[in-house]
Design a protein around this motif. Structure first.
Motif, PDB file in Angstrom:
ATOM      1  N   VAL A 169       2.244 -36.574  18.874  1.00  0.00           N
ATOM      2  CA  VAL A 169       0.960 -37.175  18.522  1.00  0.00           C
ATOM      3  C   VAL A 169       0.846 -37.245  17.008  1.00  0.00           C
ATOM      4  O   VAL A 169       1.321 -36.362  16.289  1.00  0.00           O
ATOM      5  N   ALA A 170       0.237 -38.330  16.528  1.00  0.00           N
ATOM      6  CA  ALA A 170       0.026 -38.528  15.094  1.00  0.00           C
ATOM      7  C   ALA A 170      -1.464 -38.449  14.789  1.00  0.00           C
ATOM      8  O   ALA A 170      -2.263 -39.160  15.396  1.00  0.00           O
ATOM      9  N   LEU A 188       1.294 -46.652   4.458  1.00  0.00           N
ATOM     10  CA  LEU A 188       1.079 -47.403   3.221  1.00  0.00           C
ATOM     11  C   LEU A 188      -0.029 -46.786   2.387  1.00  0.00           C
ATOM     12  O   LEU A 188       0.054 -46.725   1.157  1.00  0.00           O
ATOM     13  N   VAL A 189      -1.090 -46.328   3.051  1.00  0.00           N
ATOM     14  CA  VAL A 189      -2.240 -45.717   2.375  1.00  0.00           C
ATOM     15  C   VAL A 189      -2.632 -44.464   3.142  1.00  0.00           C
ATOM     16  O   VAL A 189      -2.624 -44.460   4.383  1.00  0.00           O
ATOM     17  N   GLY A 190      -2.974 -43.388   2.431  1.00  0.00           N
ATOM     18  CA  GLY A 190      -3.466 -42.194   3.094  1.00  0.00           C
ATOM     19  C   GLY A 190      -2.355 -41.268   3.559  1.00  0.00           C
ATOM     20  O   GLY A 190      -1.255 -41.243   3.003  1.00  0.00           O
ATOM     21  N   THR A 191      -2.647 -40.517   4.633  1.00  0.00           N
ATOM     22  CA  THR A 191      -1.713 -39.505   5.135  1.00  0.00           C
ATOM     23  C   THR A 191      -1.754 -39.451   6.654  1.00  0.00           C
ATOM     24  O   THR A 191      -2.823 -39.588   7.256  1.00  0.00           O
ATOM     25  N   VAL A 192      -0.591 -39.257   7.252  1.00  0.00           N
ATOM     26  CA  VAL A 192      -0.480 -39.051   8.693  1.00  0.00           C
ATOM     27  C   VAL A 192       0.241 -37.728   8.929  1.00  0.00           C
ATOM     28  O   VAL A 192       1.243 -37.432   8.273  1.00  0.00           O
ATOM     29  N   VAL A 193      -0.278 -36.926   9.856  1.00  0.00           N
ATOM     30  CA  VAL A 193       0.378 -35.681  10.251  1.00  0.00           C
ATOM     31  C   VAL A 193       0.935 -35.874  11.649  1.00  0.00           C
ATOM     32  O   VAL A 193       0.183 -36.093  12.597  1.00  0.00           O
ATOM     33  N   LEU A 194       2.253 -35.815  11.767  1.00  0.00           N
ATOM     34  CA  LEU A 194       2.927 -36.049  13.044  1.00  0.00           C
ATOM     35  C   LEU A 194       3.418 -34.731  13.624  1.00  0.00           C
ATOM     36  O   LEU A 194       4.094 -33.956  12.942  1.00  0.00           O
ATOM     37  N   ILE A 204       7.655 -29.742  16.049  1.00  0.00           N
ATOM     38  CA  ILE A 204       7.947 -30.069  14.656  1.00  0.00           C
ATOM     39  C   ILE A 204       6.753 -30.802  14.070  1.00  0.00           C
ATOM     40  O   ILE A 204       6.265 -31.776  14.646  1.00  0.00           O
ATOM     41  N   THR A 205       6.270 -30.343  12.926  1.00  0.00           N
ATOM     42  CA  THR A 205       5.140 -30.984  12.243  1.00  0.00           C
ATOM     43  C   THR A 205       5.614 -31.552  10.919  1.00  0.00           C
ATOM     44  O   THR A 205       6.257 -30.852  10.131  1.00  0.00           O
ATOM     45  N   GLN A 206       5.290 -32.823  10.694  1.00  0.00           N
ATOM     46  CA  GLN A 206       5.707 -33.498   9.471  1.00  0.00           C
ATOM     47  C   GLN A 206       4.525 -34.254   8.864  1.00  0.00           C
ATOM     48  O   GLN A 206       3.845 -35.000   9.560  1.00  0.00           O
ATOM     49  N   VAL A 207       4.280 -34.060   7.588  1.00  0.00           N
ATOM     50  CA  VAL A 207       3.254 -34.796   6.862  1.00  0.00           C
ATOM     51  C   VAL A 207       3.902 -36.019   6.221  1.00  0.00           C
ATOM     52  O   VAL A 207       4.893 -35.886   5.494  1.00  0.00           O
ATOM     53  N   ILE A 208       3.359 -37.204   6.498  1.00  0.00           N
ATOM     54  CA  ILE A 208       3.869 -38.437   5.909  1.00  0.00           C
ATOM     55  C   ILE A 208       2.803 -38.982   4.966  1.00  0.00           C
ATOM     56  O   ILE A 208       1.709 -39.334   5.402  1.00  0.00           O
ATOM     57  N   SER A 209       3.107 -39.047   3.702  1.00  0.00           N
ATOM     58  CA  SER A 209       2.155 -39.515   2.694  1.00  0.00           C
ATOM     59  C   SER A 209       2.373 -40.990   2.403  1.00  0.00           C
ATOM     60  O   SER A 209       3.350 -41.599   2.846  1.00  0.00           O
TER      61      SER A 209
END
Length: 277
Positions: A169-170, A188-194, A204-209
């Motif tokens: 889940v994102a 492209l804008v902001g942040t997503v936490v996957l 597994i948790t990954q922050v995508i900026s």
């Protein structure tokens, strides 16, 4: 001592009344996803069995599943009925902003989602609660196949916007994003936490900026390719703005198989017709 006890009792009674009033004022509304653009062919179901042709202007409630055919696209605007308007027809002759300008451009307007070809998306939850202080939005989407693009304005701290994929889940906040069902998340804008479940069963948790993409299959976090940056910048300007082309008319069927999420083709017909020409 008695005075203090009396004051405390009065304070607690007042706090209880205020809490009750606050709860009474918090009204939760079910929102809808309005179809503002269709290119090609798409259909939807609200019961998982009966499929109907999707039309521009329709309002889809939570519980709806949408499917797009090959070479097709659908735009949705998420929000209250009285805030959604169909804009005049648009063309593809728009100016794409350079990536540096797009990243810092404020996100305005309602939340929007674009479904690309061979995509299956379920609207699990779409609500708004007015607490008297701010608006708490809950948006839960289930991406079962294909890919989507989304534009999300800044939300209150208590709001939630989540996109499920087959293995995770994102969590999205004030973001311009692109996600496919294979687990490639681009921002492209902001942040997503996957958060995804790995092959060994671990989470597994990954922050995508902003300016990066993450591929769960390789575990690699890399800068956005220039071509994808431009594609997302263009989608940011046009998603949800109005109908691009009239939908393709096709014969409705009642089968549950419509398009292949891997090949983009449909199985041979055994009786009825299920797709557009």
């Amino acid at each position: 001592m008695k005075t203090t006890a009396t004051w405390l009792k009065g304070f607690l009674a007042t706090a209880t009344v205020l809490a009750f009033c606050s709860g009474a004022l918090a009204e939760t509304k079910n929102l809808t996803a309005k179809v503002t653009r269709i290119q090609g062919a798409a259909r939807y179901t609200t019961d998982g069995t009966t499929w109907k042709a999707l039309r521009v202007g329709q309002s889809l409630p939570a519980g709806t599943v949408i499917q797009t055919a090959a070479n097709s696209m659908v735009d949705l605007v998420l929000g209250p009925e009285d805030t959604i308007r169909l804009a005049p027809q648009v063309t593809e002759n728009f100016t794409v902003l350079p990536p540096a300008e797009v990243i810092f451009q404020p996100i305005t307007g309602p939340d929007t989602v674009r479904l690309y070809s061979d995509t299956t998306l379920a609207i699990d939850r779409l609500t708004s609660t007015a607490t008297g202080i701010d608006e708490v939005r809950e948006t839960m989407l289930d991406l079962r196949a294909g890919a989507i693009f989304g534009k999300v304005k800044r939300m209150s701290a208590a709001s939630r916007y989540e996109v499920k994929i087959p293995n995770g889940v994102a969590g999205i906040r004030g973001t311009v994003y692109h996600i496919n069902a294979q687990g490639v998340v681009s921002v492209l804008v902001g942040t997503v936490v996957l958060s995804v479940v790995g092959q060994d069963g671990r989470v597994i948790t990954q922050v995508i900026s902003a300016g990066y993409q993450y591929d769960v299959r390789t575990g690699q976090l890399t800068p956005l390719p220039d071509t994808l940056t431009q594609e997302m910048a263009a989608a940011m300007q046009t998603v949800g703005t109005g109908e691009m082309a009239p939908p393709t008319i096709y014969t409705q069927d009642q089968t549950t198989i419509y398009v292949s999420p891997t090949t983009g083709t449909r199985p041979p017909s055994s009786g009825g017709s299920g797709g557009g020409e």
